[in-house]
Design an enzyme around this catalytic site. Structure first.
Site, mmCIF file in Angstrom:
data_model
loop_
_atom_site.group_PDB
_atom_site.id
_atom_site.type_symbol
_atom_site.label_atom_id
_atom_site.label_comp_id
_atom_site.label_asym_id
_atom_site.label_seq_id
_atom_site.Cartn_x
_atom_site.Cartn_y
_atom_site.Cartn_z
ATOM 1 N N SER A 261 -62.813 48.506 45.724
ATOM 2 C CA SER A 261 -63.355 48.879 44.423
ATOM 3 C C SER A 261 -62.657 48.074 43.330
ATOM 4 O O SER A 261 -62.692 46.847 43.351
ATOM 5 C CB SER A 261 -63.213 50.395 44.207
ATOM 6 O OG SER A 261 -63.960 50.824 43.096
ATOM 7 N N GLU B 192 -70.537 44.809 47.458
ATOM 8 C CA GLU B 192 -70.888 46.226 47.563
ATOM 9 C C GLU B 192 -70.890 46.792 46.152
ATOM 10 O O GLU B 192 -70.353 46.189 45.230
ATOM 11 C CB GLU B 192 -69.913 46.966 48.484
ATOM 12 C CG GLU B 192 -68.454 46.963 48.047
ATOM 13 C CD GLU B 192 -68.092 48.100 47.103
ATOM 14 O OE1 GLU B 192 -68.795 49.121 47.086
ATOM 15 O OE2 GLU B 192 -67.097 47.947 46.369
ATOM 16 N N HIS C 77 -68.454 52.100 49.091
ATOM 17 C CA HIS C 77 -68.011 53.373 48.530
ATOM 18 C C HIS C 77 -68.524 54.586 49.304
ATOM 19 O O HIS C 77 -68.388 55.716 48.839
ATOM 20 C CB HIS C 77 -68.457 53.482 47.070
ATOM 21 C CG HIS C 77 -67.591 52.729 46.112
ATOM 22 N ND1 HIS C 77 -67.549 51.344 46.067
ATOM 23 C CD2 HIS C 77 -66.723 53.157 45.169
ATOM 24 C CE1 HIS C 77 -66.703 50.960 45.121
ATOM 25 N NE2 HIS C 77 -66.200 52.044 44.568
#
Length: 318
Positions: A117, A215, A289
């Protein structure tokens, strides 16, 4: 150097029982219970776990002031006794400290760093400016429900063995239909789309000759994905890619049924922006995630084979 000569990152020694590792928080603050669970897991592998002094600080939505978060990370890089670094959480803030990282120390004494992330900013800096491989993997703010035994074993294997990581395309993932047939080999880089977009014009390295992993988290609309990919295209950051790997793009269920979007969903946006690159695209990799995340080496040689539906990545440790 041509597109076929992109160097793989320098690999750190694999972790062994008895090694000392440290948990740091370069972005948002974790929970004490989550970190305690992470410490328990790492200790069960025979590791000696330390917690950075500012991990539980809070400054707005970040785990302490910029200088303190950077200091914790740099201290881990500089301490020769620390053999691995685990980030506690993503969220917000890593992008504020990447220019303050002691990359000379990181390069002098390579050690694996784990996170994803917002930690994608750190991964990019380690590869682009220190020439190091790292690991896109779960946070030390551990949740048995979110991660679970499979994620724990994948993380342990990626850190404590030198086996390659093989991920299989999953038909149930929303990005699977975006696949463009072909095979490709290159250094795997990337991570969170928002982070990569943010580094454009600042810390984003040349991606020529690489395979780009993308992502995306919940919370933004189709337009934000479109803007991010368009910005990367207009800046020519995607020129010379060998291939693209798509992980999870979450939160877009039902978008195609929204009349204001003209019948488009996330598949349409990704196809429109990526197929024009003229390189193989492997969609449907279950990483990002979502629940039960794998651990993926970054900065090492990878291969995508769309016929087999596989992403194979060399180890980040030796």
């Amino acid at each position: 150097m041509n597109d076929h000569e992109v160097p793989a990152g320098v690999r750190a020694p694999r972790l062994r029982q008895g090694d000392r590792v440290r948990i740091v928080a370069p972005a948002s603050p974790p929970t004490r219970d989550g970190v305690a669970r992470g410490v328990k897991l790492l200790t069960s592998w025979g590791l000696q776990v330390e917690i950075g002094p500012h991990v539980f600080d809070r400054w707005g939505y970040m785990a302490g002031r910029d200088e303190d978060r950077a200091a914790d990370l740099n201290s881990a890089f500089r301490d020769p006794g620390v053999r691995g670094i685990f980030t506690a959480r993503g969220g917000k803030g890593a992008y504020r400290i990447v220019d303050d990282l002691d990359l000379v120390a990181a390069r002098r004494d390579p050690k694996p760093l784990v996170g994803f992330s917002d930690i994608s900013h750190v991964h990019l800096a380690l590869w682009a400016r220190a020439g190091l491989a790292s690991l896109h993997g779960p946070f030390a703010n551990w949740s048995d429900e979110w991660t679970g035994p499979a994620s724990a074993e994948a993380l342990r294997s990626a850190l404590m063995t030198t086996e390659s990581v093989v991920l299989q395309q999953q038909r149930g993932e929303v990005t699977t239909p975006v696949t463009v047939d072909g095979t490709a080999t290159g250094v795997l880089v990337g991570g969170n789309l928002d982070a990569i977009r943010t580094e454009t014009g600042a810390g984003l390295p040349s991606l020529r000759g690489t395979i780009l992993f993308l992502e995306h988290q919940k919370g933004t609309g189709l337009g934000e994905v479109d803007r991010a990919l368009t910005q990367l295209t207009r800046s020519r950051a995607l020129n010379g890619l060998h291939g693209v790997v798509l992980g999870q793009f979450l939160g877009f269920e039902g978008a195609a049924d929204d009349p204001s979007l003209g019948g488009w969903g996330i598949i349409d946006v990704l196809r429109d922006r990526l197929t024009r690159l003229g390189v193989p695209v492997l969609g449907g990799i279950p990483a990002g995630h979502g629940l039960h995340p794998p651990t993926i080496p970054l900065g090492t040689i990878a291969n995508i084979d769309t016929a087999a539906g596989t992403l194979t990545v060399g180890p980040a440790v030796h």
